[in-house]
Design a protein around this motif. Structure first.
Motif, PDB file in Angstrom:
ATOM      1  N   GLY A   1       1.060  -1.330  -0.017  1.00 43.60           N
ATOM      2  CA  GLY A   1       0.112  -0.305  -0.310  1.00 43.60           C
ATOM      3  C   GLY A   1       1.298   1.467   0.121  1.00 43.60           C
ATOM      4  N   ASN A   2       0.396   2.310  -1.139  1.00 48.44           N
ATOM      5  CA  ASN A   2       1.779   3.230  -0.689  1.00 48.44           C
ATOM      6  C   ASN A   2       0.925   4.740  -0.672  1.00 48.44           C
ATOM      7  N   LYS A   3       2.119   5.818  -0.849  1.00 45.26           N
ATOM      8  CA  LYS A   3       0.890   6.987  -0.786  1.00 45.26           C
ATOM      9  C   LYS A   3       2.159   7.938  -1.754  1.00 45.26           C
ATOM     10  N   SER A   4       2.179   8.795  -2.248  1.00 42.32           N
ATOM     11  CA  SER A   4       2.947   9.450  -2.729  1.00 42.32           C
ATOM     12  C   SER A   4       3.536  11.026  -2.246  1.00 42.32           C
ATOM     13  N   LEU A   5       5.316  10.588  -2.017  1.00 41.55           N
ATOM     14  CA  LEU A   5       5.962  11.786  -1.130  1.00 41.55           C
ATOM     15  C   LEU A   5       5.695  13.133  -1.691  1.00 41.55           C
ATOM     16  N   GLU A   6       4.475  13.679  -2.206  1.00 41.12           N
ATOM     17  CA  GLU A   6       3.660  14.632  -2.700  1.00 41.12           C
ATOM     18  C   GLU A   6       3.075  15.009  -1.764  1.00 41.12           C
ATOM     19  N   GLU A   7       2.325  13.751  -1.726  1.00 45.83           N
ATOM     20  CA  GLU A   7       0.671  14.219  -0.125  1.00 45.83           C
ATOM     21  C   GLU A   7       1.780  13.703   1.026  1.00 45.83           C
ATOM     22  N   ILE A   8       3.135  13.926   1.680  1.00 51.16           N
ATOM     23  CA  ILE A   8       3.335  14.085   2.920  1.00 51.16           C
ATOM     24  C   ILE A   8       3.647  15.332   3.189  1.00 51.16           C
ATOM     25  N   SER A   9       3.102  15.854   4.111  1.00 51.18           N
ATOM     26  CA  SER A   9       3.798  17.410   4.509  1.00 51.18           C
ATOM     27  C   SER A   9       5.391  17.397   4.780  1.00 51.18           C
ATOM     28  N   LEU A  10       6.188  18.063   4.860  1.00 53.51           N
ATOM     29  CA  LEU A  10       7.484  18.536   4.629  1.00 53.51           C
ATOM     30  C   LEU A  10       8.137  18.478   6.589  1.00 53.51           C
ATOM     31  N   THR A  11       7.221  18.300   7.616  1.00 59.72           N
ATOM     32  CA  THR A  11       7.590  17.999   8.516  1.00 59.72           C
ATOM     33  C   THR A  11       7.754  16.779   8.645  1.00 59.72           C
ATOM     34  N   ASP A  12       6.482  16.347   8.639  1.00 59.75           N
ATOM     35  CA  ASP A  12       6.301  14.280   7.968  1.00 59.75           C
ATOM     36  C   ASP A  12       7.743  13.115   7.546  1.00 59.75           C
ATOM     37  N   GLN A  13       8.207  14.415   6.295  1.00 64.25           N
ATOM     38  CA  GLN A  13       9.181  13.764   5.809  1.00 64.25           C
ATOM     39  C   GLN A  13      10.119  14.175   6.271  1.00 64.25           C
ATOM     40  N   GLN A  14      10.654  14.485   7.376  1.00 59.19           N
ATOM     41  CA  GLN A  14      12.268  15.384   8.055  1.00 59.19           C
ATOM     42  C   GLN A  14      11.907  14.055   8.939  1.00 59.19           C
ATOM     43  N   GLN A  15      10.466  14.450   9.905  1.00 56.23           N
ATOM     44  CA  GLN A  15      10.465  14.034  11.519  1.00 56.23           C
ATOM     45  C   GLN A  15      10.356  12.285  11.392  1.00 56.23           C
ATOM     46  N   TYR A  16       9.436  11.940  10.914  1.00 58.53           N
ATOM     47  CA  TYR A  16       9.188  10.158  10.777  1.00 58.53           C
ATOM     48  C   TYR A  16      10.362   9.655   8.970  1.00 58.53           C
ATOM     49  N   LEU A  17       9.960   9.824   8.294  1.00 53.44           N
ATOM     50  CA  LEU A  17      10.419   9.078   6.637  1.00 53.44           C
ATOM     51  C   LEU A  17      12.095   9.912   7.303  1.00 53.44           C
ATOM     52  N   LYS A  18      12.728  10.683   7.678  1.00 50.30           N
ATOM     53  CA  LYS A  18      14.007  11.113   7.680  1.00 50.30           C
ATOM     54  C   LYS A  18      15.031  11.237   6.626  1.00 50.30           C
ATOM     55  N   LEU A  19      14.429  12.204   5.404  1.00 48.85           N
ATOM     56  CA  LEU A  19      14.359  12.333   4.197  1.00 48.85           C
ATOM     57  C   LEU A  19      15.699  13.315   4.075  1.00 48.85           C
ATOM     58  N   PRO A  20      16.702  13.228   2.848  1.00 49.14           N
ATOM     59  CA  PRO A  20      17.456  13.734   2.965  1.00 49.14           C
ATOM     60  C   PRO A  20      16.866  15.355   2.117  1.00 49.14           C
ATOM     61  N   GLU A  21      16.991  15.769   1.737  1.00 44.89           N
ATOM     62  CA  GLU A  21      16.751  17.874   0.984  1.00 44.89           C
ATOM     63  C   GLU A  21      16.779  16.997  -0.011  1.00 44.89           C
ATOM     64  N   LYS A  22      17.273  16.527  -0.323  1.00 45.30           N
ATOM     65  CA  LYS A  22      17.196  16.292  -2.166  1.00 45.30           C
ATOM     66  C   LYS A  22      16.474  15.712  -2.756  1.00 45.30           C
ATOM     67  N   VAL A  23      16.068  14.725  -1.793  1.00 48.30           N
ATOM     68  CA  VAL A  23      14.615  14.125  -2.177  1.00 48.30           C
ATOM     69  C   VAL A  23      13.669  13.894  -2.263  1.00 48.30           C
ATOM     70  N   LYS A  24      12.811  14.589  -3.476  1.00 40.73           N
ATOM     71  CA  LYS A  24      11.391  15.440  -3.520  1.00 40.73           C
ATOM     72  C   LYS A  24      10.196  14.384  -4.007  1.00 40.73           C
ATOM     73  N   SER A  25      10.651  12.827  -4.742  1.00 43.61           N
ATOM     74  CA  SER A  25       9.459  13.010  -4.738  1.00 43.61           C
ATOM     75  C   SER A  25      10.072  11.462  -4.696  1.00 43.61           C
ATOM     76  N   GLY A  26       8.759  10.117  -5.147  1.00 45.23           N
ATOM     77  CA  GLY A  26       9.067   9.191  -4.929  1.00 45.23           C
ATOM     78  C   GLY A  26       7.129   8.698  -3.828  1.00 45.23           C
ATOM     79  N   VAL A  27       7.623   7.383  -3.859  1.00 38.60           N
ATOM     80  CA  VAL A  27       6.106   6.111  -3.041  1.00 38.60           C
ATOM     81  C   VAL A  27       6.984   5.853  -1.909  1.00 38.60           C
TER      82      VAL A  27
END
Length: 403
Positions: free
Chosen positions: A305-331
């Motif tokens: 089951g998946n969701k587009s990264l663009e639908e995830i808030s920047l806060t959640d991307q950094q806090q829960y996914l811990k993504l580098p800033e260079k990652v702008k897209s994905g699933v």
């Protein structure tokens, strides 16, 4: 239509009487002016004439070159589709969607609840196979097909696919028309003349409209389940040939009378004209073959089951996914099905898939499209993903998606 004629008003000319001496003086001055004008202007007149001759010569050379290279230019206004239509029209059919009327007065009798068009794409003996749109036959208790000779026959639905909006029907009979000749939709060019054959409004049967290919490879986002969220990007042929209700499932043909598309939809919006879409026959054929053979389309899946990264808030991307800033897209992986290819490969929730086989996966639609059009069941793929900010790579073997 009323026509009006407009006559130009006569202009009054005023003539002034002059003496003969005045006429002589005027004539002499005119002659002198004429000599001066000829002296200064004649060289330029000759130069313009030479230029015109050069242009004519260039045009003549162009025509000769085109003929030598077998290049044909077509004026769309002068295209004659008579032979093309005659070649294909008998293979186009009307498709009626019949549903039971369970109201008190209906007593469960079948009634027509919708209509569309279809095309005979294959004939074997007394059997013929018809392609139409899924939305034409969706929800039907029975499907009825009308032939060009006014004969009506019951049709068996062999299979339907909502994602590609295609369905395959089977009919039997002794006098079934021949199948349409299939063309190559991948060879279409912008501006190429095309025509549609179908049954608009359900009663204007075998209507023909003409237009051009506006774009041979247009991507249109589709909301399959009507949840106001796009599920798919359909690759379609855009045309300005009129496609109206009832044309769905009908034929889009080229000047050779070959079937190059299945008419599917149009943009019905105030102020919008001439924007219709057809499913390219090259894209439709694999789906048609699966539906004819198995009654469904076999597609590979990963099991997530998946969701587009663009639908995830920047806060959640950094806090829960811990993504580098260079990652702008994905699933983003939201869940992993047990015993699925993803589970066997070790994917976990909150993993972020960014590419497969080196192809960037921007969102959920891109993931689905890659799986359905670039891979196949049993194929081994390489998946790049991020887990807690760290980039990883894994391989998995795709399985058949269960319906």
């Amino acid at each position: 239509m009323d026509f009006q004629e407009f006559n130009e008003n006569e202009r009054t000319r005023t003539v002034y009487r002059k003496s003969y001496k005045g006429y002589f003086a005027v004539g002499l001055i005119g002659a002198l002016l004429g000599i001066v004008i000829m002296f200064f202007v004649l060289p330029y007149v000759k130069q313009d004439t030479t230029s015109e001759q050069n242009v004519s010569s260039t045009q003549s050379d162009t025509k000769s070159t085109a003929a030598a290279g077998n290049v044909t230019t077509v004026n769309v206004k002068n295209v004659n589709f008579t032979d093309a239509v005659n070649k294909t029209i008998d293979s186009v059919v009307g498709v009626n969607n019949l549903t039971q009327d369970n109201s008190y007065e209906g007593n469960g009798e079948l009634q027509q609840s919708g209509s569309g068009s279809g095309v005979i794409y294959k004939k074997e003996g007394n059997k013929a196979y018809i392609v139409t749109n899924n939305h034409v036959i969706e929800g039907a208790n029975e499907v009825e097909v009308s032939l060009k000779n006014k004969t009506k026959v019951k049709a068996k639905v062999l299979g339907a696919d909502s994602l590609m909006d295609l369905a395959v029907l089977e009919i039997e009979g002794k006098n079934i028309p021949k199948a349409a000749e299939l063309g190559n939709s991948e060879a279409l060019k912008p501006g190429e003349p095309v025509a549609t054959i179908g049954n608009p409004l359900g009663y204007l049967d075998y209507s023909i409209t003409q237009g051009i290919v506006s774009n041979p490879q247009r991507e249109i986002p589709i909301d399959v389940d009507q949840d106001r969220s796009y599920d798919w990007e359909a690759d379609v042929i855009q045309t300005d040939a009129s496609i109206n209700p009832g044309n769905s499932g009908g034929a889009l043909i080229n000047v050779a009378g070959q079937l190059i598309g299945i008419n599917s939809m149009k943009i019905a919006q105030e102020g919008v004209e001439g924007i219709g879409f057809a499913i390219p026959i090259n894209s439709a054929l694999p789906i048609i073959e699966d539906l004819e053979k198995d009654g469904e389309v076999s597609r590979p899946y990963m099991g997530i089951g998946n969701k587009s990264l663009e639908e995830i808030s920047l806060t959640d991307q950094q806090q829960y996914l811990k993504l580098p800033e260079k990652v702008k897209s994905g699933v983003v992986v939201l869940q992993v099905s047990p015993n699925s290819p993803a589970a066997k490969a070790g994917l976990l929730e909150r993993d972020v898939i960014t590419s497969i086989n080196g192809v960037e996966i921007e969102n959920s639609i891109a993931l689905r499209k890659f799986l359905y059009t670039k891979t196949e069941i049993g194929k081994r793929v390489t998946v790049d993903y991020y887990r807690a900010g760290e980039k990883k790579r894994v391989q998995m073997t795709l399985q058949k998606q269960e319906s």
